[in-house]
Design a protein around this motif. Structure first.
Motif, mmCIF file in Angstrom:
data_model
loop_
_atom_site.group_PDB
_atom_site.id
_atom_site.type_symbol
_atom_site.label_atom_id
_atom_site.label_comp_id
_atom_site.label_asym_id
_atom_site.label_seq_id
_atom_site.Cartn_x
_atom_site.Cartn_y
_atom_site.Cartn_z
ATOM 1 N N ASN A 212 1.216 3.612 -3.021
ATOM 2 C CA ASN A 212 0.385 2.441 -2.776
ATOM 3 C C ASN A 212 1.268 1.195 -2.672
ATOM 4 O O ASN A 212 2.106 0.942 -3.529
ATOM 5 C CB ASN A 212 -0.630 2.279 -3.908
ATOM 6 N N MET A 213 1.109 0.413 -1.610
ATOM 7 C CA MET A 213 2.005 -0.718 -1.364
ATOM 8 C C MET A 213 1.938 -1.755 -2.480
ATOM 9 O O MET A 213 2.969 -2.283 -2.920
ATOM 10 C CB MET A 213 1.674 -1.365 -0.018
ATOM 11 N N ALA A 214 0.738 -2.053 -2.941
ATOM 12 C CA ALA A 214 0.614 -3.036 -4.018
ATOM 13 C C ALA A 214 1.276 -2.525 -5.292
ATOM 14 O O ALA A 214 1.936 -3.288 -6.018
ATOM 15 C CB ALA A 214 -0.859 -3.355 -4.274
ATOM 16 N N ASP A 215 1.122 -1.242 -5.587
ATOM 17 C CA ASP A 215 1.745 -0.658 -6.771
ATOM 18 C C ASP A 215 3.261 -0.631 -6.630
ATOM 19 O O ASP A 215 4.002 -0.846 -7.604
ATOM 20 C CB ASP A 215 1.198 0.752 -6.981
ATOM 21 N N ILE A 216 3.750 -0.366 -5.405
ATOM 22 C CA ILE A 216 5.198 -0.402 -5.169
ATOM 23 C C ILE A 216 5.739 -1.802 -5.432
ATOM 24 O O ILE A 216 6.786 -1.972 -6.073
ATOM 25 C CB ILE A 216 5.515 0.038 -3.728
ATOM 26 N N ALA A 217 5.031 -2.817 -4.929
ATOM 27 C CA ALA A 217 5.490 -4.196 -5.121
ATOM 28 C C ALA A 217 5.597 -4.544 -6.602
ATOM 29 O O ALA A 217 6.538 -5.229 -7.025
ATOM 30 C CB ALA A 217 4.539 -5.160 -4.419
ATOM 31 N N VAL A 285 10.042 -7.873 2.583
ATOM 32 C CA VAL A 285 9.746 -9.115 1.851
ATOM 33 C C VAL A 285 8.752 -8.861 0.726
ATOM 34 O O VAL A 285 9.009 -9.172 -0.435
ATOM 35 C CB VAL A 285 9.199 -10.203 2.801
ATOM 36 N N LEU A 286 7.602 -8.278 1.048
ATOM 37 C CA LEU A 286 6.550 -8.116 0.043
ATOM 38 C C LEU A 286 6.873 -7.025 -0.973
ATOM 39 O O LEU A 286 6.774 -7.245 -2.183
ATOM 40 C CB LEU A 286 5.222 -7.809 0.734
ATOM 41 N N LEU A 287 7.279 -5.845 -0.488
ATOM 42 C CA LEU A 287 7.441 -4.709 -1.404
ATOM 43 C C LEU A 287 8.810 -4.687 -2.064
ATOM 44 O O LEU A 287 8.910 -4.481 -3.278
ATOM 45 C CB LEU A 287 7.218 -3.393 -0.642
ATOM 46 N N LEU A 288 9.861 -4.871 -1.294
ATOM 47 C CA LEU A 288 11.218 -4.743 -1.821
ATOM 48 C C LEU A 288 12.028 -6.010 -1.562
ATOM 49 O O LEU A 288 13.210 -5.958 -1.226
ATOM 50 C CB LEU A 288 11.912 -3.527 -1.185
ATOM 51 N N GLY A 289 11.389 -7.163 -1.723
ATOM 52 C CA GLY A 289 12.046 -8.430 -1.412
ATOM 53 C C GLY A 289 13.285 -8.686 -2.250
ATOM 54 O O GLY A 289 14.316 -9.152 -1.735
ATOM 55 N N ALA A 520 2.752 -11.037 -6.656
ATOM 56 C CA ALA A 520 1.898 -10.955 -7.843
ATOM 57 C C ALA A 520 0.441 -11.175 -7.464
ATOM 58 O O ALA A 520 -0.460 -10.458 -7.929
ATOM 59 C CB ALA A 520 2.354 -11.979 -8.881
ATOM 60 N N GLY A 521 0.188 -12.163 -6.616
ATOM 61 C CA GLY A 521 -1.179 -12.405 -6.177
ATOM 62 C C GLY A 521 -1.725 -11.242 -5.358
ATOM 63 O O GLY A 521 -2.890 -10.859 -5.502
ATOM 64 N N PHE A 522 -0.884 -10.652 -4.506
ATOM 65 C CA PHE A 522 -1.302 -9.520 -3.688
ATOM 66 C C PHE A 522 -1.631 -8.309 -4.553
ATOM 67 O O PHE A 522 -2.685 -7.688 -4.398
ATOM 68 C CB PHE A 522 -0.182 -9.191 -2.691
ATOM 69 N N THR A 523 -0.743 -7.984 -5.484
ATOM 70 C CA THR A 523 -0.977 -6.803 -6.323
ATOM 71 C C THR A 523 -2.178 -6.989 -7.240
ATOM 72 O O THR A 523 -2.954 -6.056 -7.447
ATOM 73 C CB THR A 523 0.273 -6.492 -7.163
ATOM 74 N N ALA A 524 -2.348 -8.199 -7.771
ATOM 75 C CA ALA A 524 -3.498 -8.444 -8.635
ATOM 76 C C ALA A 524 -4.803 -8.304 -7.861
ATOM 77 O O ALA A 524 -5.781 -7.750 -8.359
ATOM 78 C CB ALA A 524 -3.394 -9.832 -9.258
ATOM 79 N N ARG A 525 -4.785 -8.801 -6.632
ATOM 80 C CA ARG A 525 -5.998 -8.730 -5.820
ATOM 81 C C ARG A 525 -6.318 -7.289 -5.430
ATOM 82 O O ARG A 525 -7.477 -6.864 -5.470
ATOM 83 C CB ARG A 525 -5.810 -9.581 -4.562
ATOM 84 N N VAL A 526 -5.293 -6.523 -5.056
ATOM 85 C CA VAL A 526 -5.519 -5.156 -4.575
ATOM 86 C C VAL A 526 -5.783 -4.208 -5.734
ATOM 87 O O VAL A 526 -6.759 -3.458 -5.732
ATOM 88 C CB VAL A 526 -4.318 -4.677 -3.742
ATOM 89 N N LEU A 527 -4.920 -4.215 -6.736
ATOM 90 C CA LEU A 527 -5.065 -3.250 -7.829
ATOM 91 C C LEU A 527 -6.250 -3.561 -8.718
ATOM 92 O O LEU A 527 -6.801 -2.661 -9.350
ATOM 93 C CB LEU A 527 -3.785 -3.215 -8.668
#
Length: 532
Positions: A212-217, A285-289, A520-527
């Motif tokens: 999951n991309m958000a979990d990877i980030a 940038v997002l996942l492995l920035g 952080a905002g992306f993962t919080a929103r998705v997860l």
């Protein structure tokens, strides 16, 4: 079968599954992928009725554009949205996730494809329709849209495979020698990139235990130094750079994009390399920035080299569609600046440039198709006198040339100005100079094309100033003329509007950049989107 025990304790699945019913807003994430896939299946079922293919494909693309616009409106107002297959809570199961970046790219791709498909009537013959042009087109849009809307990195690979298979079919339609040659070059390099991508995904899953991309980030930023994430980031960057045709992995593009019909070339130039750029932005940038930053200096050199070498290739070319292929490559360098520099301003400029490039390059390849239909060739040495044949068309092409060169007030000017500002702010004056030098070389290249094809009186060897219409045909059928020239005019109008009112696309690019910078905002929103 034994009856269920009424006294057995109830199982609470709320900790792992979504218990609330799905709404239409949730299905809005799936429909942009389902609609082109379903349309393609219908086209296969009516494959013997080729007269139905064009209206069915047009209807499917129009619906796709409408759905993407609704999805874009939702993510702009609400933020990233996720739907999990099978009702699992993230990060379990397969995720579809839309943010502003993905929805913007998907909407632009659908618009470009819808307009470009209008040219398929006169430019795609009956045999090519019978052998699957329209089903392949819809499968291509399924892969492109799925790549922009997936929230699972393994399924990003799957959608890459879908668009790769369909692009093979579109490239080889017609079975001409140069098409087969271009398909082999295109296929081998892309298969190498895809294999490397799959191997990198396996390493990533073995390291972090999630797809999951958000979990990877989230997990990548919490991983210790013993995790080989820098190596994985480098492998993924290499694979996506190859798909995006970045230097020095760019040689396959000018060797293949000129071989199919102009409509197919336009779709490839407008959409396919942008999927590679999108993957670079998302993963790099997002996942492995943090990990990509370890080799950002290399990316800076790659971005600058891609811009300048692409512009030099365009300046040296003599075949119109090969020249446009080098311009595509030069533009990829501008898009890579965002990944290399990594600041919000640089990302805004790169995303803005990618969106306008989808429209500009699609329009230019369609314009090249019109020129080839009139003259029977794309060789600059055999072109000339087209301004006298159609001053309006010559003016439209000049607008597109100004846009691709980044001249004001057209769409390419604003992202290049933003990129110059971002590179200077990052203390990279030589990269800012590369942006300007590449723009100057692009101006020379497109100016040379316009002078040769439109302004001079006739092909090479004719008396200067004398209009030689021999070999320059007119498109006699008014319907064919509208179908070929109309899409170029529509896309040129969008380019002019984007240049005069840059705040709309600029605002979407800025929102997309903020989403990439703030995992952080992306993962919080998705997860947390479907958590009880």
């Amino acid at each position: 079968m034994a009856a269920p025990d009424p006294n057995a304790p109830a199982v609470d699945i709320a900790a792992a599954m979504v218990t609330a019913p799905s709404t239409f807003a949730d299905w809005l994430l799936i429909l942009p992928v389902a609609v082109p896939l379903l349309t393609g299946a219908i086209l296969v079922m009516v494959r013997h009725h080729t007269h139905l293919h064009r209206p069915l494909a047009g209807a499917g693309l129009a619906i796709l554009l409408g759905l993407n616009l609704l999805l874009l409106q939702r993510v702009v107002t609400e933020g990233p949205v996720t739907m999990m297959m099978g009702g699992w809570l993230p990060p379990f199961g397969i995720a579809f996730t839309a943010d502003v970046l993905g929805a913007t790219f998907a909407t632009t791709a659908a618009f470009a494809a819808l307009v470009a498909t209008a040219t398929a009537g006169p430019s795609i013959n009956t045999a090519e329709r019978r052998y699957g042009f329209y089903p392949f087109l819809m499968l291509l849009m399924t892969g492109v849209t799925g790549a922009f809307l997936t929230g699972d990195i393994f399924n990003l690979y799957v959608w890459f495979e879908v668009l790769l298979i369909s692009s093979f079919g579109l490239l080889v339609l017609g079975s001409e020698k140069r098409q087969i040659d271009g398909t082999v070059k295109y296929g081998i390099l892309n298969l190498v990139a895809t294999t490397l991508f799959l191997a990198s995904v396996g390493l990533l899953y073995g390291t972090l235990g999630t797809l999951n991309m958000a979990d990877i980030a989230a997990k990548a930023r919490a991983a210790g130094p013993e995790a080989p994430l820098v190596t994985i980031a480098a492998l993924l960057t290499f694979a996506f750079a190859m798909k995006a045709a970045a230097f020095p992995l760019n040689f396959w593009l000018p060797a293949s994009y000129h071989t199919p019909t102009p409509t197919v070339s336009a779709l490839f130039a407008g959409l396919l390399t942008k999927v590679g750029v999108y993957a670079l932005l998302k993963v790099g940038v997002l996942l492995l920035g943090n990990q990509t930053g370890a080799f950002s200096s290399v990316l800076v050199v790659v971005a600058g080299s891609t811009m300048v070498i692409g512009a030099l290739g365009a300046l040296a070319g003599s075949d119109l569609r090969r020249i446009l292929g080098w311009l595509v490559i030069s533009g990829i360098g501008s898009m890579l600046i965002g990944v290399a520099v990594g600041t919000p301003t640089a990302l805004t400029g790169s995303i803005f440039y990618a969106v306008q490039s989808m429209l500009v390059m699609t329009a230019l390849y369609l314009a090249a198709g019109v020129i080839e239909a009139r003259c029977g060739t794309g060789d600059l040495r055999r072109l000339g006198g087209l301004y006298a044949v159609s001053p309006l068309f010559a003016g439209v092409v000049l607008v597109l040339f100004f846009a691709v060169a980044g001249l004001p007030p057209f769409s390419g000017f604003w992202p290049k100005a933003i990129l110059v500002e971002a590179t200077l702010a990052a203390d990279l004056p030589w990269l800012a100079a590369a942006v300007l030098v590449a723009g100057f070389l692009q101006t020379l290249a497109v100016g040379r094309v316009w002078l040769y094809a439109f302004w001079r009186g006739g092909p090479e060897g004719t008396p200067d100033g004398t209009l030689q219409l021999a070999g320059i045909g007119r498109i006699e059928d008014p319907a064919d003329r509208i179908a070929l020239v109309g899409p170029v005019v529509v896309l040129a109008g969008a380019v002019v509007l984007m240049g005069l009112v840059p705040t709309v696309v600029g605002g979407l690019a800025e929102d997309s950049a903020r989403g990439l910078i703030d995992p952080a905002g992306f993962t919080a929103r998705v997860l947390g989107a479907t958590a009880p």
